[in-house]
Design an enzyme around this catalytic site. Structure first.
Site, mmCIF file in Angstrom:
data_model
loop_
_atom_site.group_PDB
_atom_site.id
_atom_site.type_symbol
_atom_site.label_atom_id
_atom_site.label_comp_id
_atom_site.label_asym_id
_atom_site.label_seq_id
_atom_site.Cartn_x
_atom_site.Cartn_y
_atom_site.Cartn_z
ATOM 1 N N ALA A 107 0.960 -1.191 -0.038
ATOM 2 C CA ALA A 107 0.125 0.015 -0.129
ATOM 3 C C ALA A 107 0.801 1.499 0.154
ATOM 4 O O ALA A 107 0.475 2.295 -0.581
ATOM 5 C CB ALA A 107 -0.869 0.255 1.319
ATOM 6 N N ALA A 108 1.880 1.045 0.349
ATOM 7 C CA ALA A 108 2.791 2.568 0.629
ATOM 8 C C ALA A 108 3.339 3.209 -0.805
ATOM 9 O O ALA A 108 3.845 2.244 -1.402
ATOM 10 C CB ALA A 108 3.670 2.424 1.849
ATOM 11 N N PRO A 109 3.345 4.395 -0.841
ATOM 12 C CA PRO A 109 2.914 5.210 0.094
ATOM 13 C C PRO A 109 1.607 5.873 0.344
ATOM 14 O O PRO A 109 0.870 6.722 0.789
ATOM 15 C CB PRO A 109 3.764 6.604 -0.354
ATOM 16 C CG PRO A 109 4.053 6.401 -1.756
ATOM 17 C CD PRO A 109 3.941 5.109 -1.905
ATOM 18 N N GLY A 110 0.696 5.093 -0.697
ATOM 19 C CA GLY A 110 -0.715 5.063 -0.441
ATOM 20 C C GLY A 110 -1.648 5.904 -1.177
ATOM 21 O O GLY A 110 -2.677 6.027 -1.214
ATOM 22 N N LYS A 112 -2.870 4.734 -4.202
ATOM 23 C CA LYS A 112 -4.288 3.931 -4.383
ATOM 24 C C LYS A 112 -4.974 3.648 -3.182
ATOM 25 O O LYS A 112 -5.958 3.337 -3.230
ATOM 26 C CB LYS A 112 -3.721 2.503 -5.118
ATOM 27 C CG LYS A 112 -2.928 2.763 -6.240
ATOM 28 C CD LYS A 112 -2.353 1.753 -7.018
ATOM 29 C CE LYS A 112 -1.265 2.222 -7.960
ATOM 30 N NZ LYS A 112 0.183 2.658 -7.680
ATOM 31 N N ASP A 157 4.768 -9.107 5.695
ATOM 32 C CA ASP A 157 5.070 -9.639 4.404
ATOM 33 C C ASP A 157 3.669 -10.272 4.031
ATOM 34 O O ASP A 157 3.113 -11.116 4.209
ATOM 35 C CB ASP A 157 6.080 -10.552 4.531
ATOM 36 C CG ASP A 157 6.604 -11.321 3.240
ATOM 37 O OD1 ASP A 157 5.773 -11.053 2.538
ATOM 38 O OD2 ASP A 157 7.763 -11.592 3.128
ATOM 39 N N ASP A 185 -0.750 -4.174 -5.761
ATOM 40 C CA ASP A 185 0.139 -3.162 -6.599
ATOM 41 C C ASP A 185 1.619 -3.556 -6.288
ATOM 42 O O ASP A 185 2.270 -2.929 -5.451
ATOM 43 C CB ASP A 185 -0.251 -1.840 -6.253
ATOM 44 C CG ASP A 185 0.410 -0.859 -7.051
ATOM 45 O OD1 ASP A 185 0.197 -0.831 -8.351
ATOM 46 O OD2 ASP A 185 0.937 0.351 -6.606
ATOM 47 N N CYS A 238 4.157 -1.328 -12.369
ATOM 48 C CA CYS A 238 4.425 -0.245 -13.225
ATOM 49 C C CYS A 238 5.762 -0.684 -14.103
ATOM 50 O O CYS A 238 6.890 0.030 -14.126
ATOM 51 C CB CYS A 238 4.763 1.082 -12.576
ATOM 52 S SG CYS A 238 5.956 0.937 -11.079
HETATM 53 C C1 LIG Z 1 4.644 -0.123 -6.381
HETATM 54 S S1 LIG Z 1 4.970 0.139 -4.599
HETATM 55 C C2 LIG Z 1 3.412 0.391 -4.066
HETATM 56 C C3 LIG Z 1 2.859 1.580 -4.405
HETATM 57 C C4 LIG Z 1 1.442 2.046 -3.653
HETATM 58 N N1 LIG Z 1 0.317 0.769 -3.744
HETATM 59 C C5 LIG Z 1 0.900 3.690 -3.904
HETATM 60 O O1 LIG Z 1 0.001 3.494 -4.726
HETATM 61 O O2 LIG Z 1 1.332 4.471 -3.427
HETATM 62 C C6 LIG Z 1 5.196 -1.540 -3.985
HETATM 63 C C7 LIG Z 1 5.136 -1.656 -2.437
HETATM 64 O O3 LIG Z 1 5.307 -3.181 -2.027
HETATM 65 C C8 LIG Z 1 6.148 -3.189 -0.783
HETATM 66 N N2 LIG Z 1 6.372 -4.627 -0.757
HETATM 67 C C9 LIG Z 1 7.640 -5.153 -1.090
HETATM 68 N N3 LIG Z 1 7.717 -6.526 -1.075
HETATM 69 C C10 LIG Z 1 6.502 -6.412 -0.156
HETATM 70 C C11 LIG Z 1 6.034 -7.795 0.329
HETATM 71 N N4 LIG Z 1 6.696 -9.029 0.375
HETATM 72 N N5 LIG Z 1 4.910 -7.705 1.377
HETATM 73 C C12 LIG Z 1 4.315 -6.359 1.476
HETATM 74 N N6 LIG Z 1 4.596 -5.279 0.602
HETATM 75 C C13 LIG Z 1 5.722 -5.484 0.064
HETATM 76 C C14 LIG Z 1 7.218 -2.334 -1.132
HETATM 77 O O4 LIG Z 1 7.724 -1.819 0.183
HETATM 78 C C15 LIG Z 1 6.409 -0.954 -1.687
HETATM 79 O O5 LIG Z 1 6.033 -0.175 -1.028
#
Ligand SMILES: C[S@@+](CC[C@H](N)C(=O)[O-])C[C@H]1O[C@@H](n2cnc3c(N)ncnc32)[C@H](O)[C@@H]1O
Length: 312
Positions: A107-110, A112, A157, A185, A238
């Site tokens: 979700a981060a940084p949020g 979506k 995770d 995402d 992306c």
């Molecule tokens: C494409 S970014 C997400 C962008 C976010 N959806 C937004 O719209 O702002 C991918 C995210 O996946 C997280 N991530 C990577 N591996 C992960 C895992 N195993 N479990 C949960 N989150 C994970 C990363 O820290 C990163 O914030």
């Protein structure tokens, strides 16, 4: 070899694709209708003398003439959120209803997550998860500024996400045993972010593509397991690499109970279908229902998005 050259055989008008990848990305904001109507946000920007044009395909998305929306007061008060235009697609595909239980796995940084809360009218339960604690601070800050109250933030995770913390909560309307909808995402090789970040491909390797595809498979599989039968899961990245996008979908179609559904992008937004063959590997024909977004089509970043239904 420049990684993008790999896609010459996939992309119509490859010269236009390459030229678009070299142009900087327009600065874009989305109206947060939890705090202001589109009309009110437009009036506020007009009053501030901010020059913008409305996106061709979404009335609540504005392209700013100058960079940096963060200094205007409608932004400060949470009427607007800076979000890359193409990144508004997955939440529209997921299409949550107010009152539902929705998981945003990465979700981060949020951007979506906050768009999902808006579509849910801030009602129901939205779980925003990320495994990166630092990035979760940005998610919480954005959610607060935008006035979101239906969000629970978790730091797990996503591949092994546990619903246990929600099982015994007395402040929730009911026991959460499965999600109605989930968004993945996913972390990816980010090839489609080259317009925003010209260094995005400097450290590109096929090993990284393969490694991150493995993580995506694990997260998507868990999202399908954690969503109720008949529920919806949206997968987005992306990046352009079929070793991630289509190969990940092909994998979960064999490993998990789900089907890829047709989903029409909004009128005026052009996409290409998922590819069913790449470098001698064939994928399930259903991956064609996914959407590839190439930067020259809509003057956006690059993207990939597919909508799945959980079937068992
Ligand atoms: C494409 S970014 C997400 C962008 C976010 N959806 C937004 O719209 O702002 C991918 C995210 O996946 C997280 N991530 C990577 N591996 C992960 C895992 N195993 N479990 C949960 N989150 C994970 C990363 O820290 C990163 O914030």
């Amino acid at each position: 070899m420049q990684p993008l050259e790999r896609y010459a055989s996939l992309v119509d008008d490859f010269d236009a694709f390459r030229a678009a990848c070299d142009r900087p990305l327009p600065s874009v904001v989305r109206v947060n209708t939890l705090k202001a109507s589109i009309e009110r946000a437009r009036e506020a920007l007009d009053a501030e003398g901010v020059d913008y044009e409305v996106s061709d395909w979404h009335p609540g998305i504005f392209r700013l003439a100058e960079r940096g929306p963060g200094t205007s007061w409608p932004y400060f008060h949470g009427w607007l959120h800076g979000q890359e235009e193409v990144s508004a697609l997955p939440a529209l595909a997921l299409d949550p209803d107010p009152g539902e239980v929705v998981w945003d796995a990465c979700a981060a940084p949020g951007s979506k997550t906050t768009q999902l809360a808006d579509l849910m009218d801030d009602e129901g339960l939205l779980v925003g998860n990320d495994n990166n604690l630092g990035r979760l601070s940005a998610l919480r800050h954005n959610a607060e500024r935008l006035g979101i109250t239906n969000l629970a933030v978790t730091n797990q995770d996503a591949r092994n996400f546990s619903l246990k913390p929600f099982g015994d909560r007395t402040d929730l309307p009911e026991r959460v045993e499965a999600f109605d909808r989930a968004l993945v995402d996913a972390p990816c090789s980010c090839e489609g972010t080259i317009r925003k970040n010209p260094d995005a491909l400097d450290r590109w390797t096929m090993d990284h593509v393969q490694g991150v595809a493995g993580i995506q498979k694990g997260i998507l599989r868990r999202a399908i397991q954690a969503t109720r039968v008949g529920g919806t899961v949206v997968y987005s990245t992306c990046t352009f690499a079929p070793e991630e996008n289509e190969a990940v979908l092909d994998h979960v179609l064999t490993e998990a109970d789900c089907e890829i559904r047709e989903w029409d992008t909004p009128d005026g937004f052009e996409t290409d279908p998922g590819v069913t063959e790449w470098n001698g590997t064939e994928y399930d024909p259903a991956v064609e229902r996914a959407h590839r977004v190439y930067p020259h089509r809509n003057d956006t970043g690059g993207f990939f998005c597919a909508k799945l239904e959980v079937t068992g």
